[in-house]
Motif scaffolding. Structure first.
Motif, PDB file in Angstrom:
ATOM      1  N   LEU A 323       0.913  -0.985  -0.003  1.00 13.74           N
ATOM      2  CA  LEU A 323      -0.091   0.109  -0.153  1.00 13.74           C
ATOM      3  C   LEU A 323       0.897   1.537  -0.077  1.00 13.74           C
ATOM      4  CD1 LEU A 323      -2.921  -0.561   2.208  1.00 13.74           C
ATOM      5  CD2 LEU A 323      -3.027  -0.582   0.146  1.00 13.74           C
ATOM      6  N   LEU A 324       0.165   2.174  -1.251  1.00  9.77           N
ATOM      7  CA  LEU A 324       1.527   3.696  -0.422  1.00  9.77           C
ATOM      8  C   LEU A 324       0.432   4.143   0.127  1.00  9.77           C
ATOM      9  CD1 LEU A 324       2.176   3.695  -4.792  1.00  9.77           C
ATOM     10  CD2 LEU A 324       3.321   2.628  -3.424  1.00  9.77           C
ATOM     11  N   PRO A 325       1.781   5.396   0.496  1.00  2.78           N
ATOM     12  CA  PRO A 325       0.951   6.174   1.638  1.00  2.78           C
ATOM     13  C   PRO A 325       0.536   7.891   0.754  1.00  2.78           C
ATOM     14  CG  PRO A 325       3.485   6.931   0.712  1.00  2.78           C
ATOM     15  CD  PRO A 325       2.801   5.493   0.498  1.00  2.78           C
ATOM     16  N   PHE A 326      -0.544   7.995   1.429  1.00  6.66           N
ATOM     17  CA  PHE A 326      -1.233   9.425   1.114  1.00  6.66           C
ATOM     18  C   PHE A 326      -1.583  10.271   2.060  1.00  6.66           C
ATOM     19  CE2 PHE A 326      -4.078   6.438   2.347  1.00  6.66           C
ATOM     20  CZ  PHE A 326      -5.012   6.689   3.304  1.00  6.66           C
ATOM     21  N   GLU A 327      -1.676  11.726   1.699  1.00  6.83           N
ATOM     22  CA  GLU A 327      -2.043  12.934   2.394  1.00  6.83           C
ATOM     23  C   GLU A 327      -2.864  13.607   2.177  1.00  6.83           C
ATOM     24  OE1 GLU A 327       1.173  14.710   2.815  1.00  6.83           O
ATOM     25  OE2 GLU A 327       2.371  14.980   0.804  1.00  6.83           O
ATOM     26  N   LEU A 328      -3.562  13.867   2.974  1.00  2.00           N
ATOM     27  CA  LEU A 328      -4.315  15.626   2.885  1.00  2.00           C
ATOM     28  C   LEU A 328      -3.828  16.791   3.328  1.00  2.00           C
ATOM     29  CD1 LEU A 328      -8.071  15.811   3.276  1.00  2.00           C
ATOM     30  CD2 LEU A 328      -7.533  17.082   5.346  1.00  2.00           C
ATOM     31  N   VAL A 329      -4.302  17.290   1.198  1.00  4.09           N
ATOM     32  CA  VAL A 329      -3.933  18.585   1.335  1.00  4.09           C
ATOM     33  C   VAL A 329      -4.900  19.719   1.425  1.00  4.09           C
ATOM     34  CG1 VAL A 329      -2.468  20.255  -0.742  1.00  4.09           C
ATOM     35  CG2 VAL A 329      -2.032  17.747  -0.794  1.00  4.09           C
ATOM     36  N   ILE A 330      -4.921  20.579   2.300  1.00  2.00           N
ATOM     37  CA  ILE A 330      -5.865  21.797   2.483  1.00  2.00           C
ATOM     38  C   ILE A 330      -5.927  22.854   2.212  1.00  2.00           C
ATOM     39  CG2 ILE A 330      -6.313  22.710   5.096  1.00  2.00           C
ATOM     40  CD1 ILE A 330      -6.049  20.573   6.795  1.00  2.00           C
ATOM     41  N   ARG A 331      -6.840  23.057   1.166  1.00  2.00           N
ATOM     42  CA  ARG A 331      -6.659  24.125   0.921  1.00  2.00           C
ATOM     43  C   ARG A 331      -7.587  25.208   0.960  1.00  2.00           C
ATOM     44  NH1 ARG A 331      -5.417  20.904  -4.037  1.00  2.00           N
ATOM     45  NH2 ARG A 331      -2.659  20.842  -4.202  1.00  2.00           N
ATOM     46  N   GLY A 332      -8.558  26.274   0.177  1.00  2.00           N
ATOM     47  CA  GLY A 332      -9.496  27.315   0.260  1.00  2.00           C
ATOM     48  C   GLY A 332     -10.850  26.648   0.302  1.00  2.00           C
ATOM     49  N   SER A 333     -11.087  25.407  -0.435  1.00  2.00           N
ATOM     50  CA  SER A 333     -12.460  25.040  -0.126  1.00  2.00           C
ATOM     51  C   SER A 333     -12.589  24.436   0.839  1.00  2.00           C
ATOM     52  CB  SER A 333     -11.850  23.992  -1.682  1.00  2.00           C
ATOM     53  OG  SER A 333     -11.731  22.329  -1.164  1.00  2.00           O
ATOM     54  N   THR A 334     -12.527  24.106   1.756  1.00  2.00           N
ATOM     55  CA  THR A 334     -13.152  23.728   2.713  1.00  2.00           C
ATOM     56  C   THR A 334     -13.099  24.811   3.888  1.00  2.00           C
ATOM     57  OG1 THR A 334     -10.975  22.273   3.495  1.00  2.00           O
ATOM     58  CG2 THR A 334     -12.753  21.189   2.255  1.00  2.00           C
ATOM     59  N   ALA A 335     -13.798  24.799   4.441  1.00  2.00           N
ATOM     60  CA  ALA A 335     -13.400  25.421   6.338  1.00  2.00           C
ATOM     61  C   ALA A 335     -14.930  25.522   6.829  1.00  2.00           C
ATOM     62  CB  ALA A 335     -13.994  26.403   6.053  1.00  2.00           C
ATOM     63  N   SER A 336     -15.369  25.633   8.597  1.00  2.00           N
ATOM     64  CA  SER A 336     -16.290  25.268   9.176  1.00  2.00           C
ATOM     65  C   SER A 336     -17.448  26.242   8.795  1.00  2.00           C
ATOM     66  CB  SER A 336     -15.933  26.047  10.679  1.00  2.00           C
ATOM     67  OG  SER A 336     -14.775  25.378  11.249  1.00  2.00           O
ATOM     68  N   PRO A 337     -18.437  25.232   9.298  1.00  2.00           N
ATOM     69  CA  PRO A 337     -19.892  25.710   8.418  1.00  2.00           C
ATOM     70  C   PRO A 337     -20.530  27.154   9.247  1.00  2.00           C
ATOM     71  CG  PRO A 337     -20.158  23.795  10.453  1.00  2.00           C
ATOM     72  CD  PRO A 337     -18.624  24.034  10.072  1.00  2.00           C
ATOM     73  N   ARG A 338     -21.117  27.667   8.338  1.00  2.00           N
ATOM     74  CA  ARG A 338     -21.623  28.407   8.963  1.00  2.00           C
ATOM     75  C   ARG A 338     -22.013  28.597  10.301  1.00  2.00           C
ATOM     76  NH1 ARG A 338     -22.297  33.116   5.591  1.00  2.00           N
ATOM     77  NH2 ARG A 338     -22.242  33.587   3.664  1.00  2.00           N
ATOM     78  N   LYS A 339     -22.368  29.402  11.058  1.00  2.00           N
ATOM     79  CA  LYS A 339     -23.173  29.011  12.288  1.00  2.00           C
ATOM     80  C   LYS A 339     -24.785  28.952  12.372  1.00  2.00           C
ATOM     81  CE  LYS A 339     -19.244  29.407  14.958  1.00  2.00           C
ATOM     82  NZ  LYS A 339     -19.041  27.409  15.831  1.00  2.00           N
TER      83      LYS A 339
END
Length: 339
Positions: A323-339
């Motif tokens: 199994l090859l490794p993988f990683e999460l790449v965080i960019r601008g399309s995710t954020a906390s939801p509106r309150k």
């Protein structure tokens, strides 16, 4: 001066110019890995200078090998397969092997026919994608006396080199959960004859279950693995009474399509809707906002698959499951939801 086609350069002339025996020239052409780098370079230089064209049929008869590897992939239309296949071809070419590529468009009947055609052509090994194969294909592979490698997923029935697709999706879903999302939708590729797509849905489902949540059937849609599929999937999910605040997509093309459709609908990504993909294609970084995604080292997959096949052809025992490794790449399309 080079000879004409009727005055074909012989292996004896190559050997004379390189200062080696004809047997050494033959070994360089049939088993380059067993010849020293210096000798191989001498022979290849002579071959280039003389424009020597070995007789493929005679070479195969003498060595028992055709110096070809067959690769059957689901489609030639996806950049993700193109990247791994190109890396495989480059690595094989450096060792004097040619890669023969065919695609079946997720049709088990076509896949079986393509594999049988490659076997009959005399390829030295086969590379297939995934674990969903017709029973008669599994039998044809087990009866074949040459190496076969599964890629992208792992199965104990054959040597395999791939990814933990469920784990990659769980990583993405966990990221969305940690941001505070509790209503998560999934735009998946078509799951028929595609174990990777099913595993990725399962990964999201298990992450939600672990968090005490559930993946609602109405918040899962299967679409073609392309931009239009992402657009259609987004419209379907947002037509629900209970709308998701975040969406996991089965690949980056689906995710980019969903992001573009969200913007067309007047939704702001990520404050109104977070979107996450999987693959880390070039477009994931180029789009605005940049796409959060799980990066899969697909070029490494192709390169290592080629090296595994070269080792297996030489008679070496290769790893049963890798199994090859993988990683999460965080960019601008995710954020906390509106309150």
């Amino acid at each position: 001066m080079l000879k004409t086609m009727n005055q074909r350069i012989t292996i004896e002339e190559v050997a004379r110019l390189a200062g080696v025996s004809t047997a050494t020239v033959s070994r360089v052409l049939s088993r380059p890995e067993v010849v020293s780098d210096q000798t191989r370079e001498q022979v290849m230089t002579a071959i280039t200078q003389l424009d020597y064209q070995p007789d493929a049929a005679a070479r195969a008869l003498a060595s028992g090998r055709t110096h070809t590897v067959g690769c059957v992939i689901p489609t030639l239309d996806h950049a993700i397969f193109a990247r791994s296949t190109q890396a495989m071809q480059t690595t094989l070419a450096q060792a004097g092997y040619q890669l023969l590529v065919a695609s079946h468009e997720y049709d088990p009947v076509t896949e079986f026919e393509l594999v049988r055609a490659l076997q009959q052509r005399g390829v030295d090994s086969l590379v297939l994608v995934g674990t969903d194969h017709a029973p008669r294909l599994w039998k044809a592979l087990s009866d074949w006396r040459k190496p076969t490698l599964l890629t992208w997923s792992c199965d104990p029935r054959l040597p395999s080199l791939g990814f933990d697709n469920e784990g990659a999706a769980r990583l993405a879903a966990t990221h969305l959960l940690e941001l505070g999302h509790r209503c998560i939708g999934v735009i998946s590729g078509l799951t028929a004859n595609n174990d990777r797509a099913r595993s990725r849905i399962d990964g999201v489902r298990k992450s939600l279950t672990q968090a005490g949540l559930s993946l609602l059937p109405t918040l899962v849609t299967e679409q073609a693995f392309n931009l239009e599929g992402g657009r259609l999937g987004l419209r379907k999910l947002m037509a629900n009474r209970k709308k998701p605040t975040a969406i996991f997509c089965g690949n980056d093309l689906l995710a980019v399509g969903a992001l573009l459709e969200a913007q067309r609908m007047g939704l702001h990504v990520p404050s109104d809707l977070s979107i996450c993909g999987i693959d880390n294609l070039e477009i994931a970084e180029a789009i605005n906002p940049g796409l959060t995604t799980v990066s899969l080292p697909t070029q490494d997959l192709g390169r290592l698959a080629a090296k595994s096949m070269l080792s297996a052809i030489s008679g070496e025992v290769i790893a049963a499951q890798s199994l090859l490794p993988f990683e999460l790449v965080i960019r601008g399309s995710t954020a906390s939801p509106r309150k």
